[in-house]
Design a protein around this motif. Sequence first.
Motif, PDB file in Angstrom:
ATOM      1  N   THR A  67       0.821  -1.215   0.000  1.00 38.35           N
ATOM      2  CA  THR A  67       0.000   0.000   0.000  1.00 38.35           C
ATOM      3  C   THR A  67       0.859   1.271   0.000  1.00 38.35           C
ATOM      4  O   THR A  67       0.390   2.328  -0.356  1.00 38.35           O
ATOM      5  CB  THR A  67      -0.942   0.036   1.223  1.00 38.35           C
ATOM      6  OG1 THR A  67      -0.155  -0.167   2.398  1.00 38.35           O
ATOM      7  CG2 THR A  67      -2.015  -1.017   1.147  1.00 38.35           C
TER       8      THR A  67
ATOM      9  N   ALA B  79     -11.661  -3.569   0.014  1.00 35.38           N
ATOM     10  CA  ALA B  79     -11.627  -2.118  -0.242  1.00 35.38           C
ATOM     11  C   ALA B  79     -12.665  -1.743  -1.283  1.00 35.38           C
ATOM     12  O   ALA B  79     -13.374  -0.748  -1.136  1.00 35.38           O
ATOM     13  CB  ALA B  79     -10.233  -1.708  -0.707  1.00 35.38           C
ATOM     14  N   VAL B  80     -12.770  -2.578  -2.358  1.00 41.21           N
ATOM     15  CA  VAL B  80     -13.749  -2.298  -3.411  1.00 41.21           C
ATOM     16  C   VAL B  80     -15.162  -2.380  -2.842  1.00 41.21           C
ATOM     17  O   VAL B  80     -16.015  -1.540  -3.123  1.00 41.21           O
ATOM     18  CB  VAL B  80     -13.573  -3.302  -4.585  1.00 41.21           C
ATOM     19  CG1 VAL B  80     -14.753  -3.232  -5.545  1.00 41.21           C
ATOM     20  CG2 VAL B  80     -12.275  -3.008  -5.319  1.00 41.21           C
ATOM     21  N   ARG B  81     -15.377  -3.427  -1.984  1.00 42.03           N
ATOM     22  CA  ARG B  81     -16.703  -3.602  -1.397  1.00 42.03           C
ATOM     23  C   ARG B  81     -17.071  -2.383  -0.530  1.00 42.03           C
ATOM     24  O   ARG B  81     -18.163  -1.859  -0.598  1.00 42.03           O
ATOM     25  CB  ARG B  81     -16.705  -4.879  -0.555  1.00 42.03           C
ATOM     26  CG  ARG B  81     -18.094  -5.463  -0.395  1.00 42.03           C
ATOM     27  CD  ARG B  81     -18.081  -6.891   0.072  1.00 42.03           C
ATOM     28  NE  ARG B  81     -17.253  -7.120   1.223  1.00 42.03           N
ATOM     29  CZ  ARG B  81     -16.316  -8.053   1.308  1.00 42.03           C
ATOM     30  NH1 ARG B  81     -16.085  -8.825   0.275  1.00 42.03           N
ATOM     31  NH2 ARG B  81     -15.623  -8.223   2.398  1.00 42.03           N
ATOM     32  N   ARG B  82     -16.077  -1.925   0.248  1.00 39.88           N
ATOM     33  CA  ARG B  82     -16.320  -0.757   1.117  1.00 39.88           C
ATOM     34  C   ARG B  82     -16.644   0.481   0.291  1.00 39.88           C
ATOM     35  O   ARG B  82     -17.515   1.263   0.630  1.00 39.88           O
ATOM     36  CB  ARG B  82     -15.090  -0.499   1.981  1.00 39.88           C
ATOM     37  CG  ARG B  82     -15.102  -1.374   3.209  1.00 39.88           C
ATOM     38  CD  ARG B  82     -14.028  -0.968   4.171  1.00 39.88           C
ATOM     39  NE  ARG B  82     -13.858  -1.997   5.176  1.00 39.88           N
ATOM     40  CZ  ARG B  82     -12.737  -2.291   5.766  1.00 39.88           C
ATOM     41  NH1 ARG B  82     -11.659  -1.624   5.483  1.00 39.88           N
ATOM     42  NH2 ARG B  82     -12.660  -3.236   6.674  1.00 39.88           N
ATOM     43  N   GLN B  83     -15.896   0.613  -0.829  1.00 44.20           N
ATOM     44  CA  GLN B  83     -16.105   1.778  -1.698  1.00 44.20           C
ATOM     45  C   GLN B  83     -17.528   1.746  -2.278  1.00 44.20           C
ATOM     46  O   GLN B  83     -18.204   2.770  -2.311  1.00 44.20           O
ATOM     47  CB  GLN B  83     -15.080   1.719  -2.832  1.00 44.20           C
ATOM     48  CG  GLN B  83     -14.776   3.080  -3.418  1.00 44.20           C
ATOM     49  CD  GLN B  83     -13.654   2.985  -4.429  1.00 44.20           C
ATOM     50  OE1 GLN B  83     -13.057   1.934  -4.625  1.00 44.20           O
ATOM     51  NE2 GLN B  83     -13.370   4.075  -5.080  1.00 44.20           N
ATOM     52  N   THR B  84     -17.943   0.543  -2.721  1.00 42.46           N
ATOM     53  CA  THR B  84     -19.290   0.406  -3.274  1.00 42.46           C
ATOM     54  C   THR B  84     -20.337   0.732  -2.212  1.00 42.46           C
ATOM     55  O   THR B  84     -21.323   1.431  -2.492  1.00 42.46           O
ATOM     56  CB  THR B  84     -19.502  -1.044  -3.778  1.00 42.46           C
ATOM     57  OG1 THR B  84     -18.352  -1.436  -4.517  1.00 42.46           O
ATOM     58  CG2 THR B  84     -20.726  -1.160  -4.650  1.00 42.46           C
ATOM     59  N   GLU B  85     -20.099   0.212  -1.005  1.00 44.46           N
ATOM     60  CA  GLU B  85     -21.050   0.480   0.084  1.00 44.46           C
ATOM     61  C   GLU B  85     -21.155   1.977   0.353  1.00 44.46           C
ATOM     62  O   GLU B  85     -22.234   2.519   0.537  1.00 44.46           O
ATOM     63  CB  GLU B  85     -20.598  -0.246   1.365  1.00 44.46           C
ATOM     64  CG  GLU B  85     -21.052  -1.696   1.402  1.00 44.46           C
ATOM     65  CD  GLU B  85     -20.408  -2.468   2.527  1.00 44.46           C
ATOM     66  OE1 GLU B  85     -19.802  -1.845   3.416  1.00 44.46           O
ATOM     67  OE2 GLU B  85     -20.487  -3.705   2.499  1.00 44.46           O
ATOM     68  N   ARG B  86     -19.982   2.629   0.370  1.00 42.43           N
ATOM     69  CA  ARG B  86     -19.962   4.083   0.609  1.00 42.43           C
ATOM     70  C   ARG B  86     -20.742   4.821  -0.486  1.00 42.43           C
ATOM     71  O   ARG B  86     -21.513   5.726  -0.222  1.00 42.43           O
ATOM     72  CB  ARG B  86     -18.521   4.580   0.655  1.00 42.43           C
ATOM     73  CG  ARG B  86     -17.937   4.602   2.064  1.00 42.43           C
ATOM     74  CD  ARG B  86     -16.770   5.567   2.150  1.00 42.43           C
ATOM     75  NE  ARG B  86     -15.682   5.216   1.256  1.00 42.43           N
ATOM     76  CZ  ARG B  86     -14.714   4.371   1.571  1.00 42.43           C
ATOM     77  NH1 ARG B  86     -14.687   3.798   2.749  1.00 42.43           N
ATOM     78  NH2 ARG B  86     -13.753   4.095   0.721  1.00 42.43           N
ATOM     79  N   MET B  87     -20.535   4.346  -1.735  1.00 45.64           N
ATOM     80  CA  MET B  87     -21.192   4.990  -2.874  1.00 45.64           C
ATOM     81  C   MET B  87     -22.710   4.852  -2.735  1.00 45.64           C
ATOM     82  O   MET B  87     -23.449   5.817  -2.917  1.00 45.64           O
ATOM     83  CB  MET B  87     -20.724   4.315  -4.160  1.00 45.64           C
ATOM     84  CG  MET B  87     -20.978   5.112  -5.411  1.00 45.64           C
ATOM     85  SD  MET B  87     -20.413   4.196  -6.817  1.00 45.64           S
ATOM     86  CE  MET B  87     -21.710   2.989  -6.993  1.00 45.64           C
ATOM     87  N   TRP B  88     -23.159   3.632  -2.378  1.00 51.74           N
ATOM     88  CA  TRP B  88     -24.592   3.391  -2.241  1.00 51.74           C
ATOM     89  C   TRP B  88     -25.186   4.202  -1.089  1.00 51.74           C
ATOM     90  O   TRP B  88     -26.283   4.727  -1.208  1.00 51.74           O
ATOM     91  CB  TRP B  88     -24.880   1.898  -2.040  1.00 51.74           C
ATOM     92  CG  TRP B  88     -24.953   1.183  -3.349  1.00 51.74           C
ATOM     93  CD1 TRP B  88     -24.105   0.229  -3.814  1.00 51.74           C
ATOM     94  CD2 TRP B  88     -25.912   1.388  -4.394  1.00 51.74           C
ATOM     95  NE1 TRP B  88     -24.455  -0.162  -5.077  1.00 51.74           N
ATOM     96  CE2 TRP B  88     -25.566   0.537  -5.459  1.00 51.74           C
ATOM     97  CE3 TRP B  88     -27.006   2.234  -4.550  1.00 51.74           C
ATOM     98  CZ2 TRP B  88     -26.288   0.486  -6.634  1.00 51.74           C
ATOM     99  CZ3 TRP B  88     -27.731   2.178  -5.734  1.00 51.74           C
ATOM    100  CH2 TRP B  88     -27.375   1.306  -6.760  1.00 51.74           C
ATOM    101  N   SER B  90     -24.142   7.061   0.048  1.00 53.06           N
ATOM    102  CA  SER B  90     -24.248   8.476  -0.322  1.00 53.06           C
ATOM    103  C   SER B  90     -25.377   8.668  -1.335  1.00 53.06           C
ATOM    104  O   SER B  90     -26.090   9.677  -1.284  1.00 53.06           O
ATOM    105  CB  SER B  90     -22.923   9.014  -0.861  1.00 53.06           C
ATOM    106  OG  SER B  90     -22.439   8.162  -1.844  1.00 53.06           O
TER     107      SER B  90
END
Lengths: 210, 165
Positions: A67, B79-88, B90
Amino acid sequence: MGSKLAVEVEHASDIDLARQAGSGDELAFEEIVRRYGPRVFRIAGRFFRQRSAVEEISQEVFLRAYTQLGTYEGRGSFEGWISRIATNTCLNEIRKAKRHPEFYAADLTDDEENWLETRLAGSSLSDDYFERGIIAADLADKVLGSIAPEDRVILIMLDGEDLPVKEVCEITGWSQSKVKIRAMRARRKLRKTVERMINSRRKPAKGQLR
Amino acid sequence: MRCRQVRNAIDEQLPDAADAGRRLAIMAHCEVCTECRRVLEAAEMAARLIQARSFQTIEPSPFFKTRVLAAIRERGAVAVRRQTERMWSSARAIVASMFVVVVVLLALNLFAPKPVQQIAGAEPVRRSDSVERIVMDDNTAADDSLTSGQVLDTVFAQGDSYGID
């Protein structure tokens, strides 16, 4: 095609590997793990003795390195960069665990007492067995466990592995004078702990020493 | 060398690693000083223990690389899953706020007082109304802005509407 790529990666410089891995090239990062795995394991082994703990912390080191690849600018060596990440990760882990117990001479096992008696008697018999064996390492862990993790790692690097001060500076990110002063103070602390341990053997009544 | 100097020298570097002159001085002192000899003995023992600790090395297992790469992939997926969750989450917030705005607008439309509608057949508002209002309201300050012709016209017009000759 795949094998050609693998050969290219194998011969790539550290900075190229870091760039490629930073842009998501898994093969490049695999090569980094192959090159620096033993080094990271050796550093983790200074802090932890169990294979599972060493493997786990080494994995964490590589994850962090992955990272943070973007922060490596190629100014210093990649080896030094990853060694610093490894040392800091291990120090953080030890600080988190707050393992800094006092050393008590009464905590010695029979084997450790035997080792101590043999050494105090100046006997060189079965030196190899004792020195390289697990008993001395166990005893060393107990004694070293009583000093701060930073002091411990400095002593293991300087006095155990005979690394030059310059290399220790590169690994820890500390200045030469800081390393030297810290090493001297650490030796004094450790020496005093060992002195107490020896004195407890010499006195007829065994008790807890601080 | 004094005891303090000898002990500092021992902590700085064991006699074995020190230069010949220093080593001889430390050893000579320890020959005659029991306390310093014990300090030296303890320092040598500590050094042996550290070396014993350093002998053991652990090598990475053949599966280590695979394990690291799997962990990276897993962490990437997380990380991708978290990003998608955040997007949904918002997106949900935006939709909810839009709904609230629509409801408020509807409520305002339903309950707000309506403007008075012009009664059918009523006289349309004339252009000279503003002049008329100024004159009839006895607003002296505004009166100054009117010409005497405007004032007279208005007064006569009002007189007609009231049936005054």
